[in-house]
Design a protein around this motif. Structure first.
Motif, PDB file in Angstrom:
ATOM      1  N   TRP A   1       0.810  -1.225   0.000  1.00  0.00           N
ATOM      2  CA  TRP A   1       0.000   0.000   0.000  1.00  0.00           C
ATOM      3  C   TRP A   1       0.845   1.278   0.000  1.00  0.00           C
ATOM      4  O   TRP A   1       0.604   2.167  -0.779  1.00  0.00           O
ATOM      5  N   TYR A   2       1.746   1.356   0.912  1.00  0.00           N
ATOM      6  CA  TYR A   2       2.599   2.546   1.082  1.00  0.00           C
ATOM      7  C   TYR A   2       1.746   3.810   1.155  1.00  0.00           C
ATOM      8  O   TYR A   2       1.972   4.794   0.452  1.00  0.00           O
ATOM      9  N   GLU A   3       0.772   3.770   2.025  1.00  0.00           N
ATOM     10  CA  GLU A   3      -0.089   4.924   2.260  1.00  0.00           C
ATOM     11  C   GLU A   3       0.259   5.526   3.619  1.00  0.00           C
ATOM     12  O   GLU A   3       0.365   4.809   4.613  1.00  0.00           O
ATOM     13  N   THR A   4       0.417   6.859   3.590  1.00  0.00           N
ATOM     14  CA  THR A   4       0.817   7.563   4.819  1.00  0.00           C
ATOM     15  C   THR A   4      -0.357   8.371   5.339  1.00  0.00           C
ATOM     16  O   THR A   4      -0.984   9.144   4.602  1.00  0.00           O
ATOM     17  N   ILE A   5      -0.611   8.200   6.603  1.00  0.00           N
ATOM     18  CA  ILE A   5      -1.645   8.982   7.273  1.00  0.00           C
ATOM     19  C   ILE A   5      -1.080   9.563   8.551  1.00  0.00           C
ATOM     20  O   ILE A   5      -0.070   9.106   9.073  1.00  0.00           O
ATOM     21  N   LYS A   6      -1.728  10.608   9.024  1.00  0.00           N
ATOM     22  CA  LYS A   6      -1.248  11.296  10.220  1.00  0.00           C
ATOM     23  C   LYS A   6      -2.239  11.088  11.356  1.00  0.00           C
ATOM     24  O   LYS A   6      -3.454  11.178  11.157  1.00  0.00           O
ATOM     25  N   VAL A   7      -1.655  10.821  12.533  1.00  0.00           N
ATOM     26  CA  VAL A   7      -2.442  10.718  13.756  1.00  0.00           C
ATOM     27  C   VAL A   7      -2.044  11.887  14.642  1.00  0.00           C
ATOM     28  O   VAL A   7      -0.890  11.994  15.084  1.00  0.00           O
ATOM     29  N   ALA A   8      -2.951  12.819  14.832  1.00  0.00           N
ATOM     30  CA  ALA A   8      -2.697  14.006  15.657  1.00  0.00           C
ATOM     31  C   ALA A   8      -3.413  13.841  16.982  1.00  0.00           C
ATOM     32  O   ALA A   8      -4.648  13.843  17.039  1.00  0.00           O
ATOM     33  N   ILE A   9      -2.653  13.675  18.040  1.00  0.00           N
ATOM     34  CA  ILE A   9      -3.212  13.406  19.376  1.00  0.00           C
ATOM     35  C   ILE A   9      -3.026  14.631  20.245  1.00  0.00           C
ATOM     36  O   ILE A   9      -1.935  15.215  20.304  1.00  0.00           O
ATOM     37  N   SER A  10      -4.029  15.050  20.900  1.00  0.00           N
ATOM     38  CA  SER A  10      -3.981  16.224  21.766  1.00  0.00           C
ATOM     39  C   SER A  10      -3.020  15.958  22.913  1.00  0.00           C
ATOM     40  O   SER A  10      -2.919  14.839  23.440  1.00  0.00           O
ATOM     41  N   THR A  11      -2.310  17.003  23.360  1.00  0.00           N
ATOM     42  CA  THR A  11      -1.363  16.875  24.472  1.00  0.00           C
ATOM     43  C   THR A  11      -2.070  16.636  25.786  1.00  0.00           C
ATOM     44  O   THR A  11      -1.476  16.196  26.776  1.00  0.00           O
ATOM     45  N   GLU A  12      -3.370  16.933  25.837  1.00  0.00           N
ATOM     46  CA  GLU A  12      -4.127  16.714  27.059  1.00  0.00           C
ATOM     47  C   GLU A  12      -4.556  15.250  27.202  1.00  0.00           C
ATOM     48  O   GLU A  12      -5.022  14.835  28.260  1.00  0.00           O
ATOM     49  N   GLU A  13      -4.446  14.509  26.129  1.00  0.00           N
ATOM     50  CA  GLU A  13      -4.844  13.099  26.149  1.00  0.00           C
ATOM     51  C   GLU A  13      -3.813  12.283  26.911  1.00  0.00           C
ATOM     52  O   GLU A  13      -2.607  12.511  26.803  1.00  0.00           O
ATOM     53  N   GLU A  14      -4.309  11.332  27.699  1.00  0.00           N
ATOM     54  CA  GLU A  14      -3.410  10.409  28.403  1.00  0.00           C
ATOM     55  C   GLU A  14      -2.767   9.509  27.362  1.00  0.00           C
ATOM     56  O   GLU A  14      -3.428   8.732  26.679  1.00  0.00           O
ATOM     57  N   PHE A  15      -1.456   9.630  27.258  1.00  0.00           N
ATOM     58  CA  PHE A  15      -0.772   8.935  26.163  1.00  0.00           C
ATOM     59  C   PHE A  15      -0.518   7.460  26.487  1.00  0.00           C
ATOM     60  O   PHE A  15      -0.441   6.633  25.584  1.00  0.00           O
ATOM     61  N   ARG A  16      -0.336   7.157  27.737  1.00  0.00           N
ATOM     62  CA  ARG A  16      -0.060   5.773  28.106  1.00  0.00           C
ATOM     63  C   ARG A  16      -1.285   4.917  27.789  1.00  0.00           C
ATOM     64  O   ARG A  16      -2.407   5.245  28.167  1.00  0.00           O
TER      65      ARG A  16
END
Length: 1878
Positions: free
Chosen positions: A485-500
């Motif tokens: 596929w070689y398809e690139t997508i972006k995941v933008a996560i808010s800094t307020e979100e618990e990352f763990r």
């Protein structure tokens, strides 16, 4: 009648659009493009003037002028206009006008740069059109201005015009408002820029436009032309072809299936995107492409589009379009938003992956696109997105999508928070089920889940321009078990979100083509990956091979799976080996070992990091209790990659300052935190991360908020400085490098504290700050090498902290501390760094304060002055002073009068001496010198009158003041003559001149006041020379500039020459009685000044000459107490220098008239010196006339005209007895003759110098010395050397008789005076060779021509004058005519020999009258009544003659020879030919008639002489060919054409003639006829003996014709032919010696063998065949003394008087024969000298020798060439045929005759080359008793004789020998009576 009224203010300025050339008053001529100032108007007409010439006013039609908008400025009655155009547009106008004239000249001269200049002019016109359209944005206008400036600079450089200096905005700098230093720097920058652009001119690949550090790519999608049939997504992105990866996010465009339009019709032609965050690294990428991926959204197969049962909404790869934008990215190619680029489209194959298609297309050279593709526009925009929106609002709006780079920009600003993860779905491998017959159609669905397995909504983006998604679905590849596929997508996560606990979840689903089946399909497998590692770091930026879990049954989102391993790396190798059949499962998920799935992640976040140590510091609060771990993190921070540090700069700094002020642990970790802090600051200071300095600055000003940090920072820093010898030097050095930001933090922290506590603790803080700075100052005292680097760093970075310190500390006190800081540095330690620190101080805010400047300036001047005096660190010292003086120009920082006074006192003298003594060898040294001069100019420019007076008053002793004035005047003189600035730096040079003239005014006043009573001649002289050098320098000669340039300079600086001239005149008048000290030394400088073409200056300064004359005239002799009574010194100097200066290009007719009028008026008003003065003035005028005439002539190629002018000057200098000038021009004339191979003329020119010398050992006066022989110091030495040259030149000119006379003088010298038999033997051999050449060598007889120059169109010295010309070798009349017409192409050749009318003579045209003439022999006394060979007499026929004649018929209608009367004209030339010229004017003309009988006698006598000459030749040389003899005999005995002797039958009758004269002539005719018979008989006998067998019939025929001729004479003329016995009485050439020549030769060749070596044999010299052609002999100018009283041979050289012209017979006859009859017609065939040839003789001209042996003709040069030199068709019609003597022609025949010339000898070179000849004479041995004379003569190019180069013996001094006077006309120079030659 038309009424004129004042033009409206809106119609005052216009430009001519047509040429208006009506030439009558009051019309004003206009050329296209000329600007006009309109004053008044009426119906159809304007009245005004052109801006180029405001003095000429007139009317012109309104329709010829285009009115332009302009501003009208009125100052009193003066009105000026200025067009209302942008300054840039006006500059282009001026440039085009100036270039246009030069461009046309380039076309005329066919210069190679013509086309390039034309292209540059067209570009400027195009750019001006764009400017005038007013459609450009401010940014575009700035860019265009840069291009225009660059183009103008390059064009000016190419055309040799002046360099234009500009400000940073591109506007031309005004020198008046710019400091001298800044002006100099701008000149340097402009010169370097032009040099770089010229170097890259031929290497376009290496050219890069000026590119911003951070830039953006604006792309506008114009159209997409492709037939898809379904909806599609267009993905636009940037692609790096080298690494095969995308470097930017996608820009998504939704395209509808209907008609190729976007889904949102409002966005039609408005799809725009900005690719941002691009920087320097992106410019350096090797290959960058703009890629368009087209993804079809619809059914599986396009064939089934209309099938409603097919599954809809599938993403299918359709194709790509790519465009190489590498050149656009790196700045090699410009792009505009208006230009459109077509990108061809390539469709995917059936199972072709999109990624593989992209790789294939980017390397393809051509694509078969079939008209399908994408149309886009692009433009590079500089700055960040915010700045772009401000600068380009018409392109980028608030809603314009921004596609960010997949990565950080080069500068991460504090407010730029990112938390993005880019996921690339790369590829997978899925096994086919056991019951399946085909591979799956796999679709990947990606979601982002938290630790509770909940999906995060709107966090996924496929690119800008699209809506945020909760889940992303990939493309589907049909029946592909290994999809890529070689398809690139972006995941933008808010800094307020618990990352763990956040993770990515991938579901794999088979998509069926049938919609009904597809509904029942469920995901068959799943993969996942966690975004955070166990150590709290983020997922690594690598490929991740994910485990694929098979979904066994229906599941929901709550099924747990997070505890299972997600990647292959997570599998425990001890429990599960690769390929193990043990299953991992959890609920419905079972591990499938055979399937695989690969993704790539890239984290772009300012909150997440991969580094553990960095993460530990960011979470420092969690480690407050674990100090060991915190210490470890602080230590390891030094080793963290810099890119990671700068990404988290703000958070890191916050953490460090928090740790620092934390009371619990701060004391324990103060030093560690400090070291970490200076490490980060040092990292930002590094060049690699210097772009992050704004980030750090922004953090200090906006984010830093630690009010208590300053105390800790000051304490720690002071502790490090106090213990400088003990602490780690690396940390100390790093701390010194971080001083700027350390003080920033200290000051900002103090400000926060003061704000919070209302200024509490200010005094304490200031005390601490002072102690800290003093501690640093104390560290500078160390002399240990251990602290050297730290001290150097402190010097470099301390000043950068001053702008912050000054906000919290007293500036004046801080200035004192900085002085202490600099002074504490030990002497001769860190000198360069100290000067750099001083330079930083000059630019610091402290120096802008007057109070601080008063403290800092003495220290700066002290250090720079001492170093300059010792010639140390010159470049740095000059840089400091230049920056210092640049600051003095800034008036916003207060008054600088006291500063200038201090600089003047301390450093002015030092700067002057440094400028004088500075080394100029290297390029850097010359640059330093020029900058030092700029510093001096800047100081002088800032000095006011009070400064000058104060400085002068500071000198205690006059000697010191004199030394200073001498130094600066000398420096000024050097700067003027050897300018340190480039020649095209006109602005800088003119500024220098304006400063120098101002200084000279002050110094002139000082010299007059201080050094008049105590007179100092040297100082006054230095001033005069300096002032005159200033006035005469080239940059001030306004007449040489264009009108616009001249007006610009005059309006800005006025005419500085006039001002300086008045100052010089005033200073001269102030000299008073001391004027005598400057006579004649100042004559030349003042003369040069008066020659400057400025009328007022000339009027003011020419009277100084009269003052000099009067001063010298009235000077009292101290002995006799009488006045001198003459002004010889002034006169001599004026004449000598006037000659040199006028020849050098100074002076004009206006000057000649002006100096004559002024001096004549002043001399006439002075009774005491009126007569001498008026005579002197007249002489000056005559001299100027000749010098100006000579200068005008030498500008052209005509060397003959130059020779004529030189002779005029020779006569003038002879007349006024100026021997030194006379000799100077003698050698100029000689050099010209040598260039033209006129060796005879060169020899006789040198002889004029020889005639001024004596045969004595008297010292040679300076005026008689020769530049050829600078080592000859006596009369005899120079005369002897010149004799050798003259003999050599006579030999080359084949004037051997002349050479023999000089050899005889040398023989007498060596034999009777010096007794030098060795040289005597050599000169005798030389003499013998010359005698031999006379007999054996052939030399062609020169032709002579009469030339009349009629009309006023000729130069003044030939107007209406007649000249006799000596022609070149074998030059016929037609050739000579062609030569004259080439010199005067506008001349008309007269067809008649009649005297020209008055109309012709007074006409402004040019008329030439040319005909051949015959020289008249004047036989020498020594040949009278003696048997002399014709070869000997032949020389005197055509040489040493000054009388010439030609004849023409009196009655043109009568063709009967017996009745043909001739009009004969005889002319006397002013000098004998050959002389010092090849031509001389006719001074006397006599005309008389010649009867037919006399004509017959002359013709018969001429024929007899020819026969007799050939008899002599064959008698002397039996080997001669008989061709010429046979032709001549046949022409006489068989004269079938001309009739021969039968034409004169009537003259033989006894009753012909009535007078006694006619009877005597008849007797003479008969005698000549009998003699001819005798000669013919003898010639026939010779021919009979030598004729070949094949020519015997021809000889027999001649014998028969001769017998018939004899019978005819006997029968009809009653003349009895003589018998053969009588022949012996007519032998012409019999030796009178009783010994034969062979016997003489035998006698000398049979000498004893021991004596043979004494003699030089003839074989030692180059022999010449008898048939070799002779060059025509050049000539000598002899103003001979015709007196008959010649000295006896025993007392001197014998003078031979010319006894008259005689007719030759068998023996040389007495002088009572007819003189005219003796001259044969050498221009006719009958008179031609018979020369043995090997080819057919052309009977139209004298035969010439064989081509291989003849000497080449002399190069002719254009004589009297006029200014108009154009090629004309040269008429070959001649005035007279060559038969000018006996066979005369009528005027009508002259007009109609056209003679076809035979081929001339082929010319190989323009000048003859004798370099291959060997020396005729061996070298002289050095005499034992002689004094050697070192020869310094430069050999001529054809010099073949070296014998005169040897040292020569001295001649005994003869006191009675008097130097001869300069020869005059018709006089012979005196010869030393002690010499005799026989």
């Amino acid at each position: 009648m038309m009424q004129w009224h004042k033009a409206d203010r809106s119609r005052r300025y216009g430009v001519a659009v047509y040429n208006f050339s009506l030439d009558r008053p009051p019309c004003l001529k206009l050329s296209v493009g000329e600007s006009v100032h309109i004053l008044e108007e009426t119906e159809g007409w304007y009245w005004g003037y052109t801006t180029r010439n405001k003095n000429q006013r007139g009317v012109f039609p309104k329709t010829y002028v285009h009115i332009k908008e302009a501003a009208v400025l009125t100052t009193g009655s003066l009105e000026t206009i200025a067009p209302k155009e942008l300054p840039l547009s006006q500059e282009i106008n001026c440039v085009l006008r100036e270039w246009h004239g030069m461009w046309k000249q380039y076309f005329v001269e066919r210069k190679s740069d013509f086309a390039e200049i034309m292209g540059m002019m067209q570009e400027l016109i195009h750019w001006r059109r764009k400017i005038m359209s007013r459609k450009l944005t401010a940014e575009e206008l700035r860019d265009l201005q840069q291009k225009i400036s660059s183009k103008i600079d390059i064009g000016n450089d190419m055309l040799g015009l002046d360099l234009v200096v500009r400000a940073e905005q591109g506007n031309v700098l005004d020198p008046e408002s710019t400091s001298a230093i800044n002006l100099f720097k701008q000149h340097e920058l402009a010169a370097d820029r032009i040099k770089a652009e010229k170097a890259n001119a031929g290497h376009e690949d290496g050219i890069s436009l000026t590119w911003p550090h951070t830039f953006n790519l604006f792309v506008k999608l114009r159209n997409f032309v492709c037939r898809i049939g379904e909806d599609a997504d267009i993905l636009m992105s940037l692609y790096d072809a080298k690494f095969g990866k995308f470097i930017s996010e996608n820009y998504v465009v939704k395209w509808a299936k209907g008609g190729g339009v976007p889904k949102n019709l409002e966005m039609l032609n408005n799809y725009k995107v900005v690719f941002t965050d691009l920087g320097a690294k992106d410019r350096q990428r090797e290959k960058v492409f703009l890629v368009f991926q087209i993804v079809r959204i619809g059914v599986m197969d396009t064939k089934d589009v209309d099938d409603k049962k097919q599954t809809k909404g599938l993403k299918r790869p359709f194709g790509v379009a790519v465009l190489d934008i590498t050149d656009i990215m790196n700045g090699k190619q410009e792009c505009s938003e208006e230009a459109q680029h077509f990108i061809p489209f390539q469709q995917c194959g059936e199972k072709e992956a999109m990624e593989s298609l992209i790789r294939k297309v980017v390397i393809a050279k051509e694509i078969n696109h079939k008209g399908q593709g994408v149309w886009v526009s692009m433009k590079i925009l500089s700055g960040d997105p915010k700045q772009v929106r401000e600068d380009f609002p018409h392109l980028v709006g608030q809603n314009t999508p921004v596609s960010r780079k997949m990565g950080f920009p080069e500068v991460i600003m504090p407010g730029d928070v990112r938390n993005d993860i880019y996921i690339t779905i790369k590829q997978g491998e899925f096994t086919r089920g056991p019951t399946k017959t085909a591979d799956k159609n796999v679709e990947v669905t990606m979601v982002v889940c938290n630790k509770n397995l909940e999906k995060l909504k709107g966090v996924i983006s496929h690119g800008c321009g699209g809506e945020p998604m909760t889940e992303y679905r990939s493309m589907v590849y049909y029946h592909e078990d290994k999809p890529k596929w070689y398809e690139t997508i972006k995941v933008a996560i808010s800094t307020e979100e618990e990352f763990r606990g956040l993770h990515l979840k991938f579901l794999f689903k088979h998509r069926s083509t049938s919609e009904s089946k597809d509904r029942s399909e469920r995901p068959f497998a799943m993969s996942f990956v966690k975004l955070m590692n166990k150590n709290s770091t983020t997922l690594a930026d690598i490929d991740h091979n994910l485990l694929v879990y098979k979904i066994e049954r229906k599941h929901d989102d709550s099924d747990p799976y997070l505890d299972m391993p997600s990647t292959r790396d997570d599998l425990d190798p001890q429990d599960i080996q690769k390929g193990s059949k043990i299953a991992l499962f959890s609920g419905p998920f079972t591990l499938n070992q055979k399937d695989s799935f690969m993704i790539n992640t890239f984290v772009c976040s300012t909150k997440l990091t991969h580094n553990v140590d960095l993460l530990g510091l960011l979470k420092w609060q969690e480690m407050l209790n674990d100090t060991t771990v915190l210490r470890t993190h602080l230590d390891k921070l030094m080793h963290v990659d810099g890119e990671e540090i700068v990404k988290f700069l703000q958070d890191l700094l916050d953490s460090l300052f928090n740790i620092l002020i934390e009371t619990n642990i701060s004391e324990m970790y103060d030093n560690l935190v400090f070291e970490a802090l200076v490490h980060i600051i040092g990292l930002i200071s590094d060049r690699k991360y210097h772009q992050f300095r704004p980030v750090l600055d922004a953090y200090v000003t906006t984010s830093f908020s630690f009010a208590m940090a300053y105390e800790k920072l000051m304490l720690i820093l002071r502790d490090y400085v106090d213990r400088a010898m003990e602490v780690n030097q690396k940390v100390l050095i790093r701390a010194m490098k971080s001083l700027e930001y350390l003080f920033k933090f200290i000051v900002q922290s103090r400000n926060h504290f003061s704000l919070l506590n209302e200024g509490r603790g200010k005094q304490l803080f200031e005390l601490q700050m002072k102690q800290l700075i003093q501690a640093i100052n104390g560290m500078m005292l160390y002399t240990s090498d251990n602290t050297l680097l730290a001290q150097g760093s402190a010097l470099k970075y301390m000043c950068s902290a001053l702008p912050d310190i000054i906000h919290v500390f007293d500036p004046v006190e801080l200035s004192g501390l900085m002085v202490e800081f600099i002074n504490n540095v030990p002497k001769e330690r860190l000198t360069k760094q100290k000067l750099k620190c001083i330079d930083y101080l000059v630019h610091s805010v402290l120096f802008k304060s007057p109070g601080c400047r008063a403290i800092l300036l003495p220290m700066i001047l002290h250090h720079t002055g001492s170093l300059l005096e010792n010639q140390e660190e010159l470049e740095d010292c000059v840089d400091v002073l230049s920056d210092l003086m640049d600051q003095m120009h800034d008036n916003s920082t207060g008054s600088h009068a006291s500063d200038i006074d201090l600089i003047m006192k301390m450093n002015l003298r030092i700067v002057i001496r440094s400028a004088v003594c500075m080394d100029k060898k290297s390029k850097e040294a010359r640059r330093t010198e020029s900058r030092c001069v700029a510093v001096l100019l800047s100081i002088l420019r800032k000095m006011t009158e009070s400064h000058y007076n104060h400085y002068i008053s500071e000198f205690s002793f006059l000697t010191d003041l004199q030394d200073f004035l001498m130094e600066i005047l000398t420096l000024f003189q050097v700067l003027i003559k050897e300018n340190v600035f480039a020649g095209d730096w006109l602005a800088m040079i003119m500024l220098q001149n304006s400063i120098i003239i101002r200084a000279l005014r002050f110094f002139a006043q000082t010299i007059w006041e201080k050094f008049t009573s105590c007179f100092e001649e040297q100082l006054w002289s230095c001033f005069f020379h300096c002032a005159i050098a200033f006035l005469t320098q080239r940059p001030l000669q306004l007449e040489q500039f264009s009108v616009s340039k001249r007006n610009k300079l005059v309006s800005r600086y006025s005419d500085m020459r006039r001002e300086m001239g008045f100052e010089i005149r005033q200073m001269w008048s102030r000299l008073g009685v001391n004027k005598k000290y400057f006579i004649p030394t100042l004559v030349e400088p003042i003369l040069e000044m008066t020659l400057v073409p400025e009328l007022e200056l000339r009027k003011a300064t020419i009277p100084i000459f009269f003052d000099m004359m009067q001063c010298e005239f009235t000077q009292v002799d101290p002995v006799t107490r009488k006045i001198k009574g003459n002004f010889d010194q002034t006169e001599n100097e004026l004449i000598m220098k006037l000659d040199a200066l006028v020849e050098g290009g100074y002076g004009d007719e206006e000057y000649m008239d002006l100096i004559y009028d002024i001096l004549h008026r002043m001399c006439n008003g002075n009774d005491l010196m009126r007569s001498q003065g008026l005579a002197f003035v007249e002489m000056i005028k005559r001299l100027l006339q000749r010098l100006l005439e000579y200068r005008k002539i030498i500008q052209y190629e005509s060397k003959e005209a130059r020779m004529n002018c030189i002779v005029n000057l020779l006569n003038f200098y002879h007349e006024i007895d100026r021997q030194e000038m006379y000799i100077r021009y003698l050698y100029k004339l000689c050099d010209l003759h040598l260039e033209c191979d006129n060796y005879t003329e060169a020899a006789n020119t040198l002889k004029l110098h020889v005639d001024l010398l004596q045969w004595s050992d008297d010292n040679l006066p300076l005026m008689l010395q020769s530049n050829w022989y600078p080592n000859a110091h006596t009369h005899r030495g120079l005369k002897e050397l010149l004799y050798y040259d003259i003999i050599s030149y006579f030999d080359k000119g084949k004037m051997w008789e002349k050479g023999i006379l000089l050899c005889k003088e040398l023989v007498h010298l060596y034999e009777s005076e010096l007794f030098d038999y060795e040289r005597l033997s050599v000169i005798l051999r030389r003499q013998a060779d010359l005698y031999s050449c006379i007999i054996k060598e052939l030399r062609a007889d020169p032709e002579y021509f009469r030339v009349g120059y009629f009309g006023r169109g000729f130069p003044a010295f030939v107007q209406n004058e007649v000249f006799i010309y000596r022609g070149k070798e074998y030059e016929r009349l037609s050739d000579f005519n062609a030569r004259m017409l080439s010199m005067f192409p506008n001349a008309e050749l007269l067809k008649s020999l009649s005297p020209p009318s008055d109309d012709i003579m007074e006409s402004s045209k040019q008329f030439l009258q040319v005909n051949a003439v015959t020289p008249v022999l004047e036989l020498k006394d020594r040949f009278v009544n003696k048997p002399v060979s014709e070869r000997i007499l032949k020389y005197y026929n055509v040489n040493e003659v000054n009388k010439f004649m030609y004849s023409r018929r009196m009655d043109e209608s009568n063709s009967d020879i017996t009745k043909m009367w001739l009009e004969r004209t005889t002319m006397d030339s002013s000098h004998s030919l050959p002389g010092i010229l090849c031509w001389f004017p006719v001074v006397k003309t006599t005309t008389y008639q010649v009867s037919p009988l006399e004509n017959a006698i002359e013709t018969l006598d001429s024929t007899n002489k020819k026969i007799n000459l050939l008899i002599e030749q064959h008698t002397t040389d039996p080997s001669q060919n008989t061709t010429s003899l046979g032709m001549l005999l046949n022409g006489v005995v068989d004269a079938s054409v001309n009739g021969g002797i039968t034409n004169y039958k009537i003259f033989y009758s006894d009753d012909y003639g009535e007078s006694e004269k006619d009877m005597n002539l008849v007797i003479k005719l008969k005698e000549l006829t009998r003699n001819q018979m005798i000669l013919l008989r003898e010639a026939l006998n010779i021919h009979k003996k030598k004729v070949s067998d094949d020519l015997k019939p021809f000889h027999h025929h001649m014998e028969q014709r001769f017998e018939e001729m004899c019978n005819l004479i006997k029968q009809e003329y009653s003349l009895k032919p003589p018998d053969s016995a009588y022949m012996s009485t007519l032998k012409r050439y019999k030796s009178m010696s009783a010994v034969s020549l062979s016997r003489v030769s035998e006698a000398f060749l049979t000498m004893p063998s021991d004596r043979q070596t004494v003699y030089y044999r003839r074989s030692n010299f180059p022999s010449t065949k008898a048939t070799q052609a002779a060059a025509r002999s050049p000539s000598v100018w002899v103003k001979g003394d015709r007196s008959a009283n010649s000295p006896s041979p025993s007392k001197g050289l014998q003078k031979v008087s010319n006894l008259g012209i005689f007719k030759r017979t068998s023996v040389a006859a007495s002088s009572d024969h007819s003189s005219e009859g003796s001259n044969s017609n050498r221009n006719s065939l009958e008179a031609a000298a018979i020369i043995e040839l090997n080819e057919q003789i052309t009977p139209k001209r004298p035969p010439r020798p064989e081509n291989t042996e003849r000497r080449q003709s002399r190069t002719y040069s254009n004589q009297f060439k006029t200014e108009s030199f154009t090629t004309l068709n040269i008429s070959t019609t001649s005035l007279a045929s060559n038969n000018t003597d006996t066979n005369s022609s009528s005027d009508q025949e002259l007009a109609d005759m056209t003679v076809e010339p035979p081929m001339l000898p082929e010319k190989q070179n323009t000048c003859s080359d004798y370099s291959n000849l060997t020396n005729d004479i061996p070298e002289f041995p050095v005499s034992r008793n002689s004094t050697p004379v070192v020869s310094g003569h430069r050999k001529s190019k054809n010099d073949t004789n070296n014998f005169y180069e040897s040292p020569l013996p001295s001649l005994p001094k003869d006191e009675d020998v008097v130097p001869p006077p300069v020869p005059k006309k018709h006089t012979t120079p005196k010869i030393n009576n002690n010499l005799s030659v026989d």
